[in-house]
Design a protein around this motif. Sequence first.
Motif, PDB file in Angstrom:
ATOM      1  N   TYR A  98      26.753  30.421  36.400  1.00 28.04           N
ATOM      2  CA  TYR A  98      27.531  31.656  36.330  1.00 28.04           C
ATOM      3  C   TYR A  98      28.779  31.595  36.188  1.00 28.04           C
ATOM      4  O   TYR A  98      29.163  32.864  35.683  1.00 28.04           O
ATOM      5  CB  TYR A  98      27.109  32.276  38.061  1.00 28.04           C
ATOM      6  N   VAL A  99      29.572  30.694  36.420  1.00 32.17           N
ATOM      7  CA  VAL A  99      30.976  30.665  36.278  1.00 32.17           C
ATOM      8  C   VAL A  99      31.156  30.629  34.556  1.00 32.17           C
ATOM      9  O   VAL A  99      32.038  31.377  34.043  1.00 32.17           O
ATOM     10  CB  VAL A  99      31.670  29.450  36.754  1.00 32.17           C
ATOM     11  N   ASN A 139      34.037  44.011  43.856  1.00 31.49           N
ATOM     12  CA  ASN A 139      33.287  43.287  44.603  1.00 31.49           C
ATOM     13  C   ASN A 139      33.596  43.176  46.061  1.00 31.49           C
ATOM     14  O   ASN A 139      32.903  43.284  46.796  1.00 31.49           O
ATOM     15  CB  ASN A 139      32.793  41.921  43.781  1.00 31.49           C
ATOM     16  N   LEU A 140      34.843  43.084  46.194  1.00 36.05           N
ATOM     17  CA  LEU A 140      35.350  42.728  47.365  1.00 36.05           C
ATOM     18  C   LEU A 140      35.276  44.082  48.312  1.00 36.05           C
ATOM     19  O   LEU A 140      35.358  44.039  49.673  1.00 36.05           O
ATOM     20  CB  LEU A 140      37.058  42.414  47.268  1.00 36.05           C
ATOM     21  N   ARG A 141      35.094  45.136  47.512  1.00 38.02           N
ATOM     22  CA  ARG A 141      34.941  46.642  48.337  1.00 38.02           C
ATOM     23  C   ARG A 141      33.602  46.615  48.994  1.00 38.02           C
ATOM     24  O   ARG A 141      33.176  47.436  49.479  1.00 38.02           O
ATOM     25  CB  ARG A 141      35.237  47.676  47.405  1.00 38.02           C
ATOM     26  N   GLY A 142      32.597  45.774  48.378  1.00 42.61           N
ATOM     27  CA  GLY A 142      31.189  45.860  49.202  1.00 42.61           C
ATOM     28  C   GLY A 142      30.206  46.200  48.186  1.00 42.61           C
ATOM     29  O   GLY A 142      30.314  46.533  46.727  1.00 42.61           O
ATOM     30  N   ALA A 143      29.103  45.949  48.716  1.00 40.06           N
ATOM     31  CA  ALA A 143      27.725  46.252  47.596  1.00 40.06           C
ATOM     32  C   ALA A 143      27.564  47.500  47.344  1.00 40.06           C
ATOM     33  O   ALA A 143      27.299  47.816  45.943  1.00 40.06           O
ATOM     34  CB  ALA A 143      26.557  45.766  48.628  1.00 40.06           C
ATOM     35  N   GLY A 144      27.576  48.518  48.159  1.00 43.73           N
ATOM     36  CA  GLY A 144      27.405  50.017  47.684  1.00 43.73           C
ATOM     37  C   GLY A 144      28.192  50.563  46.557  1.00 43.73           C
ATOM     38  O   GLY A 144      27.836  50.905  45.695  1.00 43.73           O
ATOM     39  N   GLN A 145      29.624  49.866  46.743  1.00 45.70           N
ATOM     40  CA  GLN A 145      30.718  50.435  45.630  1.00 45.70           C
ATOM     41  C   GLN A 145      30.394  49.854  44.242  1.00 45.70           C
ATOM     42  O   GLN A 145      30.248  50.403  43.155  1.00 45.70           O
ATOM     43  CB  GLN A 145      31.791  49.937  45.987  1.00 45.70           C
ATOM     44  N   ASN A 287      30.704  42.058  36.963  1.00 46.21           N
ATOM     45  CA  ASN A 287      30.490  42.770  38.062  1.00 46.21           C
ATOM     46  C   ASN A 287      29.244  42.019  38.813  1.00 46.21           C
ATOM     47  O   ASN A 287      28.934  41.745  39.764  1.00 46.21           O
ATOM     48  CB  ASN A 287      30.442  44.128  37.902  1.00 46.21           C
ATOM     49  N   ALA A 288      27.996  42.368  37.922  1.00 44.35           N
ATOM     50  CA  ALA A 288      26.611  42.043  38.271  1.00 44.35           C
ATOM     51  C   ALA A 288      26.564  40.395  38.662  1.00 44.35           C
ATOM     52  O   ALA A 288      26.162  40.160  39.829  1.00 44.35           O
ATOM     53  CB  ALA A 288      25.584  42.353  37.247  1.00 44.35           C
ATOM     54  N   THR A 289      27.219  39.571  37.860  1.00 43.21           N
ATOM     55  CA  THR A 289      27.108  38.168  38.266  1.00 43.21           C
ATOM     56  C   THR A 289      27.848  37.824  39.202  1.00 43.21           C
ATOM     57  O   THR A 289      27.377  36.927  40.205  1.00 43.21           O
ATOM     58  CB  THR A 289      27.783  37.537  36.882  1.00 43.21           C
ATOM     59  N   LEU A 290      29.015  38.214  39.461  1.00 46.63           N
ATOM     60  CA  LEU A 290      30.107  38.051  40.677  1.00 46.63           C
ATOM     61  C   LEU A 290      29.155  38.518  42.040  1.00 46.63           C
ATOM     62  O   LEU A 290      29.150  37.966  42.875  1.00 46.63           O
ATOM     63  CB  LEU A 290      31.218  38.655  40.560  1.00 46.63           C
ATOM     64  N   LEU A 326      34.462  31.840  42.719  1.00 51.37           N
ATOM     65  CA  LEU A 326      33.722  31.914  41.419  1.00 51.37           C
ATOM     66  C   LEU A 326      34.772  32.819  40.418  1.00 51.37           C
ATOM     67  O   LEU A 326      34.804  32.275  39.228  1.00 51.37           O
ATOM     68  CB  LEU A 326      32.580  32.768  41.754  1.00 51.37           C
ATOM     69  N   ALA A 327      35.496  33.610  41.026  1.00 53.97           N
ATOM     70  CA  ALA A 327      36.153  34.775  40.019  1.00 53.97           C
ATOM     71  C   ALA A 327      37.267  33.726  39.379  1.00 53.97           C
ATOM     72  O   ALA A 327      37.891  33.812  38.268  1.00 53.97           O
ATOM     73  CB  ALA A 327      36.681  35.654  40.581  1.00 53.97           C
ATOM     74  N   ALA A 328      38.149  32.768  40.105  1.00 56.34           N
ATOM     75  CA  ALA A 328      39.310  32.122  40.075  1.00 56.34           C
ATOM     76  C   ALA A 328      38.646  31.049  38.844  1.00 56.34           C
ATOM     77  O   ALA A 328      39.435  30.646  38.014  1.00 56.34           O
ATOM     78  CB  ALA A 328      39.627  31.380  41.071  1.00 56.34           C
ATOM     79  N   LEU A 329      37.620  30.532  39.049  1.00 53.84           N
ATOM     80  CA  LEU A 329      37.120  29.535  38.225  1.00 53.84           C
ATOM     81  C   LEU A 329      36.738  30.177  36.710  1.00 53.84           C
ATOM     82  O   LEU A 329      37.175  29.444  35.775  1.00 53.84           O
ATOM     83  CB  LEU A 329      35.864  28.613  38.791  1.00 53.84           C
ATOM     84  N   ALA A 330      36.053  31.436  36.951  1.00 55.52           N
ATOM     85  CA  ALA A 330      35.890  31.940  35.529  1.00 55.52           C
ATOM     86  C   ALA A 330      37.008  32.459  34.816  1.00 55.52           C
ATOM     87  O   ALA A 330      36.926  32.273  33.679  1.00 55.52           O
ATOM     88  CB  ALA A 330      34.853  33.183  35.767  1.00 55.52           C
ATOM     89  N   LEU A 331      38.078  32.841  35.592  1.00 56.72           N
ATOM     90  CA  LEU A 331      39.205  33.166  34.946  1.00 56.72           C
ATOM     91  C   LEU A 331      40.115  32.288  34.209  1.00 56.72           C
ATOM     92  O   LEU A 331      40.440  32.294  32.938  1.00 56.72           O
ATOM     93  CB  LEU A 331      40.230  33.961  35.923  1.00 56.72           C
ATOM     94  N   ALA A 332      39.854  30.993  34.806  1.00 53.49           N
ATOM     95  CA  ALA A 332      40.490  29.761  34.247  1.00 53.49           C
ATOM     96  C   ALA A 332      39.672  29.346  32.830  1.00 53.49           C
ATOM     97  O   ALA A 332      40.471  29.032  31.744  1.00 53.49           O
ATOM     98  CB  ALA A 332      40.695  28.553  34.930  1.00 53.49           C
ATOM     99  N   LEU A 333      38.463  29.366  33.046  1.00 55.47           N
ATOM    100  CA  LEU A 333      37.837  29.169  31.583  1.00 55.47           C
ATOM    101  C   LEU A 333      37.725  29.935  30.706  1.00 55.47           C
ATOM    102  O   LEU A 333      37.865  29.818  29.670  1.00 55.47           O
ATOM    103  CB  LEU A 333      36.385  28.918  31.990  1.00 55.47           C
ATOM    104  N   ALA A 334      38.033  31.483  30.961  1.00 54.11           N
ATOM    105  CA  ALA A 334      37.967  32.262  30.000  1.00 54.11           C
ATOM    106  C   ALA A 334      39.339  32.333  29.449  1.00 54.11           C
ATOM    107  O   ALA A 334      39.311  32.616  27.941  1.00 54.11           O
ATOM    108  CB  ALA A 334      38.098  33.728  30.873  1.00 54.11           C
ATOM    109  N   VAL A 335      40.403  32.003  29.982  1.00 53.98           N
ATOM    110  CA  VAL A 335      41.775  31.933  29.284  1.00 53.98           C
ATOM    111  C   VAL A 335      41.868  30.532  28.548  1.00 53.98           C
ATOM    112  O   VAL A 335      42.488  30.479  27.326  1.00 53.98           O
ATOM    113  CB  VAL A 335      42.706  31.867  30.350  1.00 53.98           C
ATOM    114  N   LEU A 336      41.223  29.444  28.768  1.00 51.93           N
ATOM    115  CA  LEU A 336      41.458  28.206  28.357  1.00 51.93           C
ATOM    116  C   LEU A 336      40.379  27.696  27.494  1.00 51.93           C
ATOM    117  O   LEU A 336      40.446  26.783  26.677  1.00 51.93           O
ATOM    118  CB  LEU A 336      41.945  27.144  29.486  1.00 51.93           C
ATOM    119  N   GLY A 337      39.019  28.145  27.865  1.00 54.00           N
ATOM    120  CA  GLY A 337      38.040  27.576  27.007  1.00 54.00           C
ATOM    121  C   GLY A 337      37.655  27.953  25.495  1.00 54.00           C
ATOM    122  O   GLY A 337      38.442  29.355  25.342  1.00 54.00           O
TER     123      GLY A 337
END
Length: 394
Positions: A98-99, A139-145, A287-290, A326-337
């Motif tokens: 998922y990351v 995502n930090l605002r909750g499931a409904g949003q 959004n969905a994956t996170l 999860l978001a921090a790991l994905a961000l690092a890979l997106a920028v560097l990978g």
Amino acid sequence: MSGKSSQGTLGLPAVWAIAVGGMVGGGIFSTLGVVISSAGHWAALSFILGGLIAYATGHSLAALTVEKDEAGGIYSFLRDLGRPRLARSAAWVLLAGYVLTCAVYAYTFGAYLGHALGGPAWLPQAMAAFAILVMTAINLRGAGQAAGVEIAIVIAKLAILAALAAFGLSQFDVERLSIPAQPGWLGIVIGAASVFMAYEGFELIAYDYEEMKDRKALMGRIMPLAIGSAALIYVLVCLAVPMLTGTRAIIENGEVALSQAGQAALGTPGLIAVTIAAALSTGSAINATLFSSARLAETVSGDGALPEALGKRNASGAPQGAVLTLAALALALAVLGGLDALVQGASVVFLLVFGILNALALKESVGRRIVTLPGAIGAFAALVVLILHLVGVI
């Protein structure tokens, strides 16, 4: 069975949007050239083959989830079968997948916006980071949003992709699908396996099972609907885009092939429309994956297989520690990978997981054997072909 009452808030539109949003993300935008270069004019068949394996896996997942009547997917299935070490290993591998997929979606988001804006060389990476940060905040605002945003995004992006497909198919000429050296049947399998992450996403709803309304009935209905929607749009776009740009342009500029198709169809308005679709598509996939993978991490954390901090929820009820990690790991890979490595790594992960899911359904005698058996064979066979291709044997 758990016997819990079905008091969730997610109805059919929200669950469909989560599943389709997870599937129709970066895959069709960034990897169309990979499929066409592998399968030639049979590229649409690669997407159909992948869709059949995904359908079988969705059938197995739904049957297992309803039988156990609890959220968690492959992790909870293995844990309940008394295989805690294998369950933990599966969860860690799946979360890594998922990351990787979040990183692919963010990379693609940045590539399309960078292409459209024509800014400095660092702009795509900056846009990739921006996409992850925005979807993390949602995502930090909750499931409904998150669910409400998902429905709107999925409808908008599918409308744009459908319009592009209709324009291209109106000029259909089978000769435009050809490439100089047409591959055989093995190329079709390699094409399907190489971009199998395009079908990753439907399994996310297993982590939201307990948040569904009338969850047992909904779980069985959603799989063919969501997977069929994704497969249909993949096939239509795969057939339509070569009509607008030619196959050589797709292979050479796969990262932004659909932008070029939109520009060929309608000029600058077409470029803008497809860029919007790409941004919506990849954004909703992040959004969905996170949204769902964070709930998997929360479940695993609750069982002591991941740090306790990943299971902590914030005031909005979101698993804050899991989302941020999860978001921090994905961000690092997106920028560097690199895109190819991210796509292929994710495809290997999900073919392995999908094969295990179908094998579990067979072992537990749930679902229809006529579906689960071919699903297991197909997923493992595609995995072997992909690995052999990656190491240069075929």
